[in-house]
Design a protein around this motif. Structure first.
Motif, PDB file in Angstrom:
ATOM      1  N   ILE A  81      12.713  -6.931   4.803  1.00 19.19           N
ATOM      2  CA  ILE A  81      13.049  -6.804   3.382  1.00 19.19           C
ATOM      3  C   ILE A  81      12.610  -5.430   2.879  1.00 19.19           C
ATOM      4  N   LYS A  82      13.530  -4.642   2.370  1.00 22.88           N
ATOM      5  CA  LYS A  82      13.195  -3.317   1.838  1.00 22.88           C
ATOM      6  C   LYS A  82      12.959  -3.434   0.336  1.00 22.88           C
ATOM      7  N   LEU A  83      11.784  -3.023  -0.101  1.00 27.50           N
ATOM      8  CA  LEU A  83      11.438  -3.076  -1.520  1.00 27.50           C
ATOM      9  C   LEU A  83      11.843  -1.770  -2.201  1.00 27.50           C
ATOM     10  N   ASP A  84      12.626  -1.891  -3.257  1.00 28.92           N
ATOM     11  CA  ASP A  84      13.091  -0.716  -4.005  1.00 28.92           C
ATOM     12  C   ASP A  84      12.089  -0.419  -5.126  1.00 28.92           C
ATOM     13  N   ILE A  85      11.119   0.436  -4.820  1.00 24.99           N
ATOM     14  CA  ILE A  85      10.038   0.726  -5.770  1.00 24.99           C
ATOM     15  C   ILE A  85      10.038   2.215  -6.102  1.00 24.99           C
ATOM     16  N   SER A  86      10.240   2.529  -7.381  1.00 27.13           N
ATOM     17  CA  SER A  86      10.301   3.935  -7.793  1.00 27.13           C
ATOM     18  C   SER A  86       9.318   4.265  -8.908  1.00 27.13           C
ATOM     19  N   ASN A  87       8.676   3.240  -9.465  1.00 27.87           N
ATOM     20  CA  ASN A  87       7.710   3.484 -10.541  1.00 27.87           C
ATOM     21  C   ASN A  87       6.684   2.350 -10.567  1.00 27.87           C
ATOM     22  N   TYR A  88       5.689   2.487 -11.426  1.00 25.45           N
ATOM     23  CA  TYR A  88       4.611   1.498 -11.467  1.00 25.45           C
ATOM     24  C   TYR A  88       5.108   0.121 -11.907  1.00 25.45           C
ATOM     25  N   LEU A 134       0.803  -1.224   0.000  1.00 29.43           N
ATOM     26  CA  LEU A 134       0.000   0.000   0.000  1.00 29.43           C
ATOM     27  C   LEU A 134       0.834   1.272   0.000  1.00 29.43           C
ATOM     28  N   GLN A 135       1.736   1.419   0.976  1.00 27.44           N
ATOM     29  CA  GLN A 135       2.524   2.649   1.043  1.00 27.44           C
ATOM     30  C   GLN A 135       3.399   2.853  -0.195  1.00 27.44           C
ATOM     31  N   PRO A 136       4.068   1.796  -0.709  1.00 33.18           N
ATOM     32  CA  PRO A 136       4.810   1.985  -1.967  1.00 33.18           C
ATOM     33  C   PRO A 136       3.934   2.477  -3.110  1.00 33.18           C
ATOM     34  N   PHE A 137       2.701   1.967  -3.196  1.00 32.09           N
ATOM     35  CA  PHE A 137       1.814   2.415  -4.270  1.00 32.09           C
ATOM     36  C   PHE A 137       1.465   3.890  -4.112  1.00 32.09           C
ATOM     37  N   VAL A 138       1.093   4.288  -2.911  1.00 27.90           N
ATOM     38  CA  VAL A 138       0.710   5.682  -2.670  1.00 27.90           C
ATOM     39  C   VAL A 138       1.890   6.610  -2.967  1.00 27.90           C
ATOM     40  N   SER A 139       3.100   6.192  -2.621  1.00 28.09           N
ATOM     41  CA  SER A 139       4.284   7.012  -2.885  1.00 28.09           C
ATOM     42  C   SER A 139       4.493   7.211  -4.383  1.00 28.09           C
ATOM     43  N   VAL A 140       4.295   6.137  -5.157  1.00 30.06           N
ATOM     44  CA  VAL A 140       4.429   6.247  -6.621  1.00 30.06           C
ATOM     45  C   VAL A 140       3.280   7.084  -7.187  1.00 30.06           C
TER      46      VAL A 140
END
Length: 507
Positions: free
Chosen positions: A452-459, A322-328
Motif C-alpha cells: 500500500i503506497k501512502l500519498d503523504i505530502s503534508n502534516y 517514519l520515512q513519510p514524516f521525515v520527508s514532510v
C-alpha cells in the motif's frame, strides 16, 4: 501513598515532560536546518554526543547512589541517607573537574579536524563550551538532588523542573533564531534556562529533605557498586552516542545531520516509552529489598505483558510512518538527502530490539546486578563499536545501524535467560513465547503496507494516515492480547480500577 499511585503520579508528569521534549525536539532541529543549514545541525549533534560521552566520568555513580539509598529510605534512616548523599556529593565534585577538563580539551582539539565556512575555529571552541555548560551545573550542584529524588520515587519533581528548562530553552533558541542571531549567541544565552531547573530542584530538595546533614561522615563504601555500575552506564552511552560519533568519523556532517533527524524521532519515541518505566526501577528495588518474591513475580509478569504490547504498537506504526514524516519535516531542505527508507527501517528495528530488553534491564538496575552483568555489558558495547565501525566503513550509516542492531539482539538473548535465573526465578519460556507473538503481531501490522503506497505530502495527510494505521495496529494487538494475555490484562485493569475507587473515597 501506594506504589501504583506513586507510579501513576510519576508517569503522568513524565508523560508531560516527554511530550514537551518531543515537541522541542521537532522544533529546534527544524530551526537549525532552516536558519543555519544541515552542516550546523550536524555540528551541534556531533558536539552534543561527545559531551554525552564525557558524562561517563561519573558513570555508575548515579546508579550506585540510587541503589544504596533504597534501604535507608525504606527504613527512614536519616543518618544513613545523609552519609550516602554526602559521599555522592564529594564524588560528583571530583567528577565535575574531570568533565570540565574534557570539555576544554574538546574545545581545543575538535576545531583542528572540523572545518566550516560559517564558523571559525575559535567560534567552534566557544560553542563547545556553551553546549557543555549544562554538564558543569549538573555535576557541581544538581546531581546529588537528582539521585535522592529518584531513589525516593519522586521523579515527578525532576520531570516538572526539567519541563520548565526545556520550554525556556526552546523559546530562547526559537526567538533568537527568528531574529537571525549568530549561532554562538543563541546557545550562550540559552544557558539562562538551566538556572530555572536548578532553582526548582534545590528548593524542593532542601525543603523536603531538610534532615540531611551535609557535615555527616561520608559513607564511601555504600557506593562501591559505582565501578560495576560504570559498565552499564557505558553501554547506555554507547547506544545513545556511538552512531553519531562513528558517523562523524566515517562520513560527513551532512550525513550526521541525516542521522540526527531520524534519531530525533526515535528519541521522542523512547521518551514516550520511558513514561511507562519512570520510577519503576526504584519501585522494584524497594520490592526486592523487602524480599517480597510473590509481589515481584506478579508485578513483573504484568509489566512485561503490557510493555511488550506497547512497544509492538509504537514501533509497528513507526515502521510505516517514519520515512513519510521525515520527508514532510525536511521539505525545502535541499543541501542533504533525507529520503532514506533503508535507514528508516534500521532505526525502527534497532529501537524495537533495544526496548525488548527494557523490562529485564530495569531489574538489573533494581537488583543492583551491575557486577554480575559486567562482561555481558562489555560484550554488547564491543559488538556495537566493532561491527558499527567495520560495516560503517563500507556502508556508511546503514552499516553503523546494522552494528547497533546486532548489539541489541545479543543483549536481548542474554537478559532473557539471566533475569529469570537470577532475579525473578520465573521461566524464560514465557518471555520467549511473548516475544515471538509480538513479532508476529508486528509483521501482520506492517506487511500490508509493503504493497500500500501512502500519498503523504503534508502534516495533515500524515496525521490522517497515522491515525488509521494506529487504529489498525491497536486492533491487531488487542485481539492477540485478549486471546493469550487475558488474565494479566484483567489483573492490571482491576488494580487501576481499585486505585481510582480508593482515590474517590479519600476525596
Amino acid at each position: 501513598m501506594s506504589r501504583t499511585k506513586t507510579f501513576l503520579q510519576n508517569s503522568i508528569t513524565t508523560a508531560v515532560y516527554q511530550a514537551i521534549v518531543m515537541i522541542s525536539g521537532f522544533i529546534v532541529p527544524r530551526i537549525m536546518l532552516v536558519y543555519y543549514g544541515s552542516e550546523i545541525n550536524g555540528l551541534i549533534s556531533s558536539i552534543n554526543q561527545f559531551i554525552t560521552y564525557f558524562n561517563l566520568v561519573e558513570a555508575g555513580l548515579s546508579g550506585a547512589t540510587v541503589y544504596s539509598l533504597y534501604k535507608p529510605l525504606a527504613e527512614n534512616d536519616h543518618k544513613g541517607i545523609s552519609a550516602i548523599v554526602v559521599a555522592a556529593k564529594n564524588f560528583y565534585i571530583k567528577s565535575g573537574y574531570f568533565f570540565v577538563g574534557l570539555v576544554l580539551a574538546l574545545s581545543l582539539i575538535y576545531p583542528l579536524f572540523i572545518h566550516l565556512d560559517e564558523l571559525s575555529p575559535i567560534s567552534i571552541s566557544i560553542l563547545i563550551i556553551a553546549l557543555g555548560a549544562k554538564g558543569f551545573l549538573e555535576f557541581f550542584t544538581l546531581a546529588k538532588y537528582r539521585t535522592l529524588l529518584t531513589a525516593a520515587q519522586k521523579t515527578y519533581v525532576i520531570s516538572i523542573a526539567s519541563s520548565v528548562y526545556v520550554v525556556l530553552n526552546t523559546i530562547i533558541i526559537f526567538v533568537l533564531s527568528m531574529l537571525k542571531c549568530n549561532i554562538l549567541m543563541v546557545y550562550i544565552l540559552a544557558i539562562v534556562a538551566l538556572y530555572a531547573r536548578s532553582l526548582i530542584l534545590i528548593i524542593y530538595a532542601r525543603k523536603n529533605f531538610s534532615y540531611i546533614d551535609y557535615n555527616e561522615e561520608p559513607n564511601n563504601s555504600a557506593l562501591d557498586k559505582r565501578w560495576d555500575a560504570l559498565f552499564l552506564q557505558v553501554l547506555q552511552s554507547v547506544h545513545v552516542g556511538a552512531p553519531t560519533v562513528l558517523a562523524t568519523i566515517l562520513t560527513n556532517l551532512k550525513m550526521v545531520s541525516v542521522y540526527s533527524v531520524f534519531n530525533m524521532v526515535m528519541v521522542g519515541i523512547n521518551g514516550i516509552l520511558s513514561i511507562f518505566v519512570s520510577g519503576l526501577s526504584a519501585t522494584f528495588g524497594d520490592i526486592i529489598v523487602r524480599n517480597e518474591v510473590d509481589t515481584l513475580q506478579k508485578s513483573y509478569r504484568e509489566f512485561e505483558c503490557v510493555y511488550y504490547m506497547i512497544i509492538t504498537f509504537v514501533y509497528s506504526v513507526t515502521m510505516i510512518m517514519l520515512q513519510p514524516f521525515v520527508s514532510v519535516y525536511t521539505t525545502g531542505v535541499k543541501d542533504a538527502n533525507y529520503y532514506q527508507p533503508l535507514i528508516a527501517f534500521l532505526f525502527v528495528l534497532n529501537g524495537f530490539l533495544h526496548n525488548l530488553k527494557t523490562p529485564q534491564g530495569m531489574l538489573v538496575i533494581s537488583a543492583g546486578h551491575y557486577k554480575e552483568t559486567k562482561w555481558q555489558t562489555i560484550t554488547q558495547a564491543l559488538i556495537a563499536i566493532v561491527f558499527g565501525f567495520i560495516f560503517g566503513k563500507y556502508l556508511g550509516l546503514v552499516g553503523i545501524l546494522v552494528g547497533m542492531c546486532l548489539s541489541n539482539l545479543y543483549r536481548d538473548i542474554d537478559l532473557m535467560f539471566y533475569i529469570p535465573k537470577n532475579v525473578t526465578h520465573l521461566s524464560y519460556k514465557s518471555t520467549l513465547i511473548r516475544i515471538i507473538r509480538k513479532i508476529v503481531d508486528f509483521m501482520i501490522i506492517v506487511f500490508p503496507f509493503y504493497y500500500i503506497k501512502l500519498d503523504i505530502s503534508n502534516y495533515l495527510n500524515w496525521v490522517f494516515y497515522a491515525v488509521l494505521t494506529s487504529v489498525y495496529a491497536l486492533a491487531v494487538i488487542l485481539v492477540e492480547g485478549l486471546i493469550f494475555e487475558r488474565n494479566s490484562i484483567k489483573s492490571i485493569f482491576n488494580r487501576l480500577l481499585s486505585m481510582v475507587k480508593r482515590q474517590k473515597n479519600v476525596n
